[in-house]
Structures are given as structure tokens and as C-alpha cells.
Design an enzyme around this catalytic site. Structure first.
Site, PDB file in Angstrom:
ATOM      1  N   LYS A  31       0.821  -1.278  -0.007  1.00 28.36           N
ATOM      2  CA  LYS A  31       0.133   0.071   0.083  1.00 28.36           C
ATOM      3  C   LYS A  31       0.648   1.244   0.046  1.00 28.36           C
ATOM      4  O   LYS A  31       0.562   2.086  -0.782  1.00 28.36           O
ATOM      5  CB  LYS A  31      -1.092   0.087   0.999  1.00 28.36           C
ATOM      6  CG  LYS A  31      -1.950   1.017   1.226  1.00 28.36           C
ATOM      7  CD  LYS A  31      -3.174   0.579   2.180  1.00 28.36           C
ATOM      8  CE  LYS A  31      -2.957   0.568   3.599  1.00 28.36           C
ATOM      9  NZ  LYS A  31      -2.745   1.815   4.253  1.00 28.36           N
ATOM     10  N   SER A  32       2.125   1.268   0.731  1.00 23.86           N
ATOM     11  CA  SER A  32       2.676   2.384   0.732  1.00 23.86           C
ATOM     12  C   SER A  32       3.487   2.705  -0.447  1.00 23.86           C
ATOM     13  O   SER A  32       3.317   3.873  -0.786  1.00 23.86           O
ATOM     14  CB  SER A  32       3.761   2.159   1.838  1.00 23.86           C
ATOM     15  OG  SER A  32       3.337   2.146   3.023  1.00 23.86           O
ATOM     16  N   ASP A 329       1.819  -1.323  11.935  1.00 24.94           N
ATOM     17  CA  ASP A 329       0.392  -1.845  11.334  1.00 24.94           C
ATOM     18  C   ASP A 329       0.479  -3.080  11.759  1.00 24.94           C
ATOM     19  O   ASP A 329      -0.909  -3.828  11.536  1.00 24.94           O
ATOM     20  CB  ASP A 329       0.362  -1.605   9.795  1.00 24.94           C
ATOM     21  CG  ASP A 329       0.281  -0.103   9.600  1.00 24.94           C
ATOM     22  OD1 ASP A 329      -0.068   0.715  10.146  1.00 24.94           O
ATOM     23  OD2 ASP A 329       0.750   0.215   8.049  1.00 24.94           O
TER      24      ASP A 329
HETATM   25  C1  S3P Z   1       2.508   4.567   6.451  1.00 24.52           C
HETATM   26  C2  S3P Z   1       3.145   4.888   7.467  1.00 24.52           C
HETATM   27  C3  S3P Z   1       2.456   4.459   8.584  1.00 24.52           C
HETATM   28  C4  S3P Z   1       1.493   3.152   8.697  1.00 24.52           C
HETATM   29  C5  S3P Z   1       0.617   3.595   7.559  1.00 24.52           C
HETATM   30  C6  S3P Z   1       1.638   3.592   6.083  1.00 24.52           C
HETATM   31  C7  S3P Z   1       3.206   5.117   5.061  1.00 24.52           C
HETATM   32  O1  S3P Z   1       2.091   5.464   9.395  1.00 24.52           O
HETATM   33  O2  S3P Z   1       0.961   3.012   9.624  1.00 24.52           O
HETATM   34  O3  S3P Z   1      -0.101   2.509   7.222  1.00 24.52           O
HETATM   35  O4  S3P Z   1       2.931   4.668   3.963  1.00 24.52           O
HETATM   36  O5  S3P Z   1       3.931   6.036   5.180  1.00 24.52           O
HETATM   37  P1  S3P Z   1       2.755   6.472  10.243  1.00 24.52           P
HETATM   38  O6  S3P Z   1       3.839   7.029   9.427  1.00 24.52           O
HETATM   39  O7  S3P Z   1       1.726   7.611  10.545  1.00 24.52           O
HETATM   40  O8  S3P Z   1       3.189   5.890  11.489  1.00 24.52           O
END
Ligand code: S3P
Length: 450
Positions: A31-32, A329
Site C-alpha cells: 500500500k505504501s 500496522d
Molecule cells: C505509512 C506509514 C505508517 C503506517 C501506514 C502507512 C506510510 O503511518 O501506519 O499504514 O505509507 O508512510 P505513520 O507514518 O503515521 O506511522
């Protein structure tokens, strides 16, 4: 499935004792990396080919947003996505409100992306997103010259009033957040000079790796204050081929199911193994999990491997706070696994879980307790005492949180009585096809009565 801002009828699901799970669990794209591919693809000169994009609701919302901002991103008949970029500085004002649905990552990164433009962008989302704090992004973006008008507590709906004269900043992150780091770096793309983000605790570095891959000048340095990432603004970046690995945060669910359902033996191929994402695997190995990583390789700049996971006798461990950013996560599903491990599992440094798609700390503590698990919720910690299979026999409120929904469906696969979730809708944000995939492996997940 849509995670739309207007509520659809809830879809309750039930999970009961599964047969041993076997076969191959192919999980959707990360997803990221998927969000970032679409965003950077819209800013690059020329075409970006994206293989394996996660076609979950969250990422599709980002694709729509990029189109509204003047980019082009389409899925070809071959399943490959192609983005035509406008070049840095080439975005235009969106003619509509950007509705990011359930997606915190999409919202925070896009707020950064549009901040250094001389136009206004409006953001909204579903009830979960509208309850999430965006001040952590608004604050550094304001220092760069943007203005953000939001509801109380920095919550959406909100407007980012971009600036024609963005200033590069040096910013030390007050919370370990890859989203905040990335929002600032994306804003820095259209600011003259060098934008620096210092992170006291390292978080996922997909933005850094991808910016470099697209041709930006970016340096990373260890300083006494933490890891300093510096980006030279207003580069020309060029379209490229991206291969999105399987999402380790999605792989976590079939992996956990294999560990707790007796007799299971699963293969989970093509999982991203970025060092900032593998805290769960590290923890599970410490608990005694039978996980073998095969065929380690690198694809388009990210480490990848194939996993083999077998049912295991597990023991409780303490998960230190320093590990939290590398498995942020994964705590919901780890707490389910902990319910099957002998003894106590103590998870520390979990404050950030309270501001995810739901307050995951209390959602897991309450849900596990309802399933008959001994659990203790601290301000920023969770302790689960495991051993025998949890009783189950309850319906759990998902609170628009995909990972809470999947976690309890996995728990139901090895609980004494079935476990229901009140709404499976949110699962489509990150893991479309989750129920069908798990059933093909031997799980028994079905629709339940409203
Ligand atoms: C993500 C960072 C995380 C994660 C999210 C995706 C990202 O959040 O919880 O599902 O893609 O950069 P945080 O950076 O706020 O911890």
C-alpha cells in the site's frame, strides 16, 4: 466494495474453525509503495509503468486524486498501470474536493504534495479519516508557507492553501511517522533549496528509495539528532518502471493464520522485506514461529523474498518500543497470535496505535477480552496472556478499520466458537479478495446475518 464517505449497508462476516491451511497465499501489492508510485508518477517527466499496484480502495482514491490534480493514471488491459507525469511544478488546482475515503496515507502525503502550489485543495474522507489528526502534517507544511484550515483538532474536512513561494525547511519529527516525513519531502520537491527531515527513530524509507529511483538528489546521514534525510528541491524526475512487492502488512494475516491453525503449511511468495517493515517477522521468530525466508532478491530497489510458514508452538515475548515503527500496522494481528502463545506477550510503545484507522489499542483490548482472552491495556502498551484457544462466540465491531476486521476473522479460524465481525467493508481498502483467498487456503469465512 467502496469505503465511501457515505455509509453503505454493513456486511457482517463469520469465521469458524478452519481446516489446516495449505497452498500459496499471493498477497496484494504494498500500500505504501502503491500510493507513492501514483504520486511520483504524476510528477515525473514521461511515463511511469507500475506493475503490481494495489488495487484497493485507498490507492484507487489516490489515483482519482492525481487525475483531479492534472496527472494521468490508467490501468491497462494487461493489469499494468501507466502514469503520465506533468513534471515537478506541473500540478493544477483540483476542480473538486479530494475524497480520500479511509486513507490516512493518501491524505497526509497529498497534503504535502499540493502545499507548494499556488492553489487551494480541499480534502475529506469517511468517518474514520474525519476523526484523524492532521496537525502533525499541517504544522511543518505551515512552516514551508502553506496555510491549512481544518476542523477542531486538525481534523478533515480541511483545506490546504498552497503557497507560490514555498520555503525549504529543516524539521525534526516529533513522532516517528513515515507519513509526516514523506509529506515534508514531497512538499520539498517543489521548493527551491534543500529540505531536511530528521527522524530520531527510523521509519519506512520507501519515499527516499523511490525519490532516488526517479532521479532526485537525496542524501541520508546519521547525525547525533537522528537520521537526516535531505532532498534537493525542484529536480527533474523521470518516469520509470516500478515493480510493487507484496505488502508485508497484508502478508501478516495469512502468516498469522498459518501459525495458529493446527497442521497449516503455507507459502506466501513475493513479500516486501524492507528492513523498516519486518519487525513482525523478527518478533514471530522470537516467539518460536516456523518461518523460512527463501529466494531473497531485490526488485526495483526493494528487498523481496518468499515465505514458508507452518503451524508452530509459540511462546510469549516482550516486544520493545524501539521496534514499533518497523511493525506499526502489525500489532492488531500480533495480539491475536499472542492469544495462542504460551504465557505473556507484552507490547510497548504503542501510543501511535490510538490514532490509526481506529484506536487500535482499545479495539484489540476490548475485542480480545470479548473473545475470552486475558488482556491488559495500558496507556501505550498491551499485554496478552495466551495459551489455550480463545472461546470466541462473539461479534466484534470493526470501526471502519480493515486491520481490526482481518485480525478477528483470523482469530475465528482457530477459536473454539466462531467469531463474527460487524462489517467487512473496510477490508477492501488494503486487501481486496482477502476472504476468497483465505477460503481457498482452507478457511471457513462466510457472510453472517445482519
Ligand atoms: C505509512 C506509514 C505508517 C503506517 C501506514 C502507512 C506510510 O503511518 O501506519 O499504514 O505509507 O508512510 P505513520 O507514518 O503515521 O506511522
Amino acid at each position: 466494495m467502496t469505503a465511501s464517505s457515505s455509509a453503505a449497508a454493513p456486511q457482517p462476516f463469520r469465521s469458524r474453525k478452519a481446516a489446516p491451511l495449505s497452498g500459496t497465499a499471493r498477497v496484494p501489492g504494498d500500500k505504501s509503495i502503491s500510493h507513492r508510485s501514483l504520486m511520483l508518477g504524476a510528477l515525473a517527466v514521461g511515463e511511469t509503468e507500475i506493475h503490481g499496484l494495489l488495487e484497493g480502495e485507498d490507492v484507487l482514491r489516490t489515483a482519482t486524486a492525481m487525475r483531479l490534480l492534472g496527472g494521468e493514471a490508467e490501468r491497462g488491459a494487461d493489469g499494468v498501470w501507466r502514469a503520465q507525469g506533468r513534471g515537478i511544478g506541473g500540478l493544477r488546482e483540483a476542480p473538486e474536493v479530494l475524497d480520500l475515503g479511509n486513507a490516512g496515507t493518501g491524505t497526509r502525503l497529498l497534503m504535502g504534495l499540493v502545499a507548494p502550489y499556488d492553489f487551494v485543495t480541499f480534502f475529506t474522507g469517511d468517518a474514520s479519516l474525519r476523526s484523524r489528526p492532521m496537525g502533525r502534517v499541517s504544522e511543518p507544511l505551515s512552516r514551508m508557507g502553506a496555510r491549512i484550515v481544518a476542523r477542531a483538532g486538525g481534523r478533515p474536512p480541511l483545506a490546504v492553501i498552497g503557497t507560490a513561494e514555498p520555503m525549504p525547511i529543516t524539521y525534526k519529527l516529533p513522532v516517528a511517522s513515515a507519513q509526516v516525513k514523506s509529506a515534508i519531502l514531497l512538499a520539498g520537491l517543489n521548493a527551491p533549496g534543500i529540505t531536511t527531515v530528521i527522524e530520531p527513530e527510523p521509519t519506512r524509507d520507501h519515499t527516499e528509495l523511490m525519490l532516488k529511483g526517479f532521479g532526485a538528489t537525496l542524501t541520508v546521514e546519521q547525525t547525533p539528532e537522528g537520521r537526516a534525510v535531505s532532498l534537493t528541491g525542484q529536480p527533474e524526475i523521470f518516469g520509470r518502471k516500478i515493480i510493487v512487492p507484496g505488502d508485508p502488512s497484508s502478508a501478516a494475516f495469512p502468516m498469522a493464520a498459518a501459525l495458529i491453525v493446527p497442521g497449516s503449511d503455507l507459502r506466501v511468495p513475493n513479500v516486501g522485506l524492507n528492513p523498516h517493515r519486518i519487525g513482525l517477522i523478527e518478533t514471530l521468530l522470537e516467539m518460536g514461529a516456523d518461518i523460512v525466508i527463501e529466494n531473497r532478491r531485490e526488485e526495483a530497489g526493494e528487498p523481496v523474498g518468499d515465505l514458508r510458514v507452518r503451524h508452530s508452538a509459540l511462546k510469549g515475548v516482550t516486544v520493545p518500543a524501539e521496534r514499533a515503527p518497523s511493525m506499526i500496522d502489525e500489532y492488531p494481528i500480533l495480539s491475536v497470535v499472542a492469544a495462542f502463545a504460551d504465557g505473556e506477550t507484552r507490547m510497548e510503545g504503542l501510543a501511535e496505535l490510538r490514532v490509526k484507522e481506529s484506536d487500535r489499542l482499545s479495539a484489540m483490548a476490548q475485542g480480545l477480552a470479548a473473545c475470552g482472552v486475558k488482556v491488559s491495556e495500558g496507556q501505550d502498551s498491551l499485554t496478552v496472556t495466551g495459551g489455550k484457544a480463545p472461546a470466541g462466540g462473539v461479534r466484534i465491531p470493526v470501526k471502519l478499520d480493515h486491520r481490526i476486521g482481518m485480525s478477528f476473522l483470523v482469530l475465528g479460524m482457530a477459536a473454539q466458537k466462531p467469531v463474527e465481525i460487524d462489517d467487512a467493508e473496510a477490508i477492501g481498502t488494503s486487501f481486496p479478495g482477502f476472504v476468497d483467498l483465505m477460503n481457498a487456503l482452507g478457511a471457513m469465512v462466510t457472510k453472517a446475518d445482519r
